[in-house]
Write a protein that holds these residues in place. Structure first.
Motif, PDB file in Angstrom:
ATOM      1  N   PHE A  23       0.840  -1.190   0.000  1.00 56.48           N
ATOM      2  CA  PHE A  23       0.000   0.000   0.000  1.00 56.48           C
ATOM      3  C   PHE A  23       0.877   1.242   0.000  1.00 56.48           C
ATOM      4  O   PHE A  23       1.886   1.302   0.706  1.00 56.48           O
ATOM      5  N   ASP A  24       0.486   2.226  -0.798  1.00 53.91           N
ATOM      6  CA  ASP A  24       1.223   3.484  -0.885  1.00 53.91           C
ATOM      7  C   ASP A  24       0.550   4.548  -0.016  1.00 53.91           C
ATOM      8  O   ASP A  24      -0.667   4.737  -0.072  1.00 53.91           O
ATOM      9  N   PHE A  25       1.351   5.210   0.779  1.00 53.09           N
ATOM     10  CA  PHE A  25       0.850   6.327   1.570  1.00 53.09           C
ATOM     11  C   PHE A  25       2.017   7.253   1.871  1.00 53.09           C
ATOM     12  O   PHE A  25       3.188   6.853   1.807  1.00 53.09           O
ATOM     13  N   THR A  26       1.713   8.476   2.169  1.00 50.84           N
ATOM     14  CA  THR A  26       2.740   9.481   2.407  1.00 50.84           C
ATOM     15  C   THR A  26       3.592   9.121   3.624  1.00 50.84           C
ATOM     16  O   THR A  26       3.055   8.779   4.688  1.00 50.84           O
ATOM     17  N   GLY A  27       4.903   9.178   3.436  1.00 55.41           N
ATOM     18  CA  GLY A  27       5.817   8.899   4.538  1.00 55.41           C
ATOM     19  C   GLY A  27       6.032   7.430   4.823  1.00 55.41           C
ATOM     20  O   GLY A  27       6.460   7.070   5.924  1.00 55.41           O
ATOM     21  N   LYS A  28       5.744   6.551   3.843  1.00 59.09           N
ATOM     22  CA  LYS A  28       5.860   5.118   4.065  1.00 59.09           C
ATOM     23  C   LYS A  28       7.297   4.713   4.394  1.00 59.09           C
ATOM     24  O   LYS A  28       7.546   3.989   5.359  1.00 59.09           O
ATOM     25  N   THR A  29       8.254   5.180   3.608  1.00 58.53           N
ATOM     26  CA  THR A  29       9.652   4.826   3.846  1.00 58.53           C
ATOM     27  C   THR A  29      10.149   5.373   5.172  1.00 58.53           C
ATOM     28  O   THR A  29      10.858   4.695   5.920  1.00 58.53           O
TER      29      THR A  29
END
Length: 291
Positions: free
Chosen positions: A114-120
């Motif tokens: 899932f992609d979301f802001t600040g994942k890394t």
């Protein structure tokens, strides 16, 4: 240069000699490490399986095993709460391993798919939190558990141990799920499988080495824990085997034979796991990008 074989130009030492020196160096280092590790283990076993009167006869320590006796283990089981301590350790270790591994699988899959802001940043922050010493977490957790009335319970210790191991296992599964091709899931979706069914039937079988490695790590953290158990548990009957064994040193009736016997008992579960699951452990760390 004259006298050098092919591919050895410009080298003072021939390459075949360099390779031989490297092999010899590796063997010497491996032997030194093996001896360093094996000697304490042998001393522990030798003292544990012999009668103390034979080991310490004449004021000297005799480490050659002449006869084997279960006397030290009988004293542990009959005169101490070793069985209770061992049972406590099994309960909290199994509970923490299941909880930590489940969190790792769920969080690792979510971070990968899932992609979301600040994942890394979130993933790296999870790993960074693992850098803190357990005692740094123990004090705040003690305050929280005290406020909630959870001190001296399996539930509290399970949560505390999970807080120690979960950051690394989450990061490990995040790395491992990146090696699982998304095409496998897309193929299942095309055939009408839901995401839950796909994860259960397709992703988890492929990721078995990863979550088994996470489970082994969680088990090792929980089984060997001393700090969290000492802080969270306050009654003698709730202590784990590591804390309980440390109390034997203060008892006049418990000698070195019994102390080494309980140490041997503590070593048995990790030893069995290392023997039977070492292949999964190596695959999990290597494929997971930790080589």
């Amino acid at each position: 240069m004259l006298g050098l074989g092919e591919g050895e130009a410009g080298s003072i030492v021939p390459q075949h000699l360099q390779r031989r020196i490297k092999r010899v160096s590796v063997v010497v280092v491996a032997l030194a490490v093996a001896i360093f590790v094996t000697i304490p283990v042998y001393v522990m076993v030798a003292v544990a399986v012999q009668d103390p009167t034979n080991v310490f006869a004449g004021g000297d320590v005799h480490l050659l095993i002449d006869s084997v006796t279960l006397r030290n283990f009988e004293v542990l089981f009959e005169e101490t709460a070793t069985v209770r301590y061992f049972t406590n350790s099994l309960i909290v270790t199994i509970s923490s391993t299941i909880l930590s591994t489940s969190l790792a699988v769920a969080a690792g899959y979510g971070l990968t798919r899932f992609d979301f802001t600040g994942k890394t940043v979130a993933a790296r922050a999870v790993l960074f939190s693992y850098m803190f010493s357990p005692i740094v977490l123990a004090i705040p957790l003690y305050v929280i558990f005290y406020t909630l009335g959870l001190l001296d319970s399996y539930f509290a210790l399970t949560l505390g141990l999970t807080a120690i191991s979960a950051p690394f296992t989450i990061w490990l599964m995040w790395q491992y799920f990146q090696t699982v091709p998304i095409a496998l899931e897309e193929s299942a979706w095309v055939r009408g499988a839901s995401r839950t069914r796909t994860v259960w039937d397709v992703v988890l079988p492929v990721a078995r080495p990863g979550y088994i490695s996470a489970a082994i790590f969680s088990f090792a953290v929980a089984w060997n824990d001393f700090t969290m158990s000492r802080v969270v548990m306050s009654s003698d009957e709730m202590y784990t085997i590591t804390v309980g064994a440390s109390l034997f040193l203060d008892r006049v009736t418990i000698g070195w034979g019994e102390t080494m016997a309980v140490s041997l008992l503590i070593c048995i579960p990790p030893f069995l796991i290392a023997v039977f699951l070492q292949n999964y452990l190596l695959q999990g760390f290597n494929v997971g990008g930790l080589e």
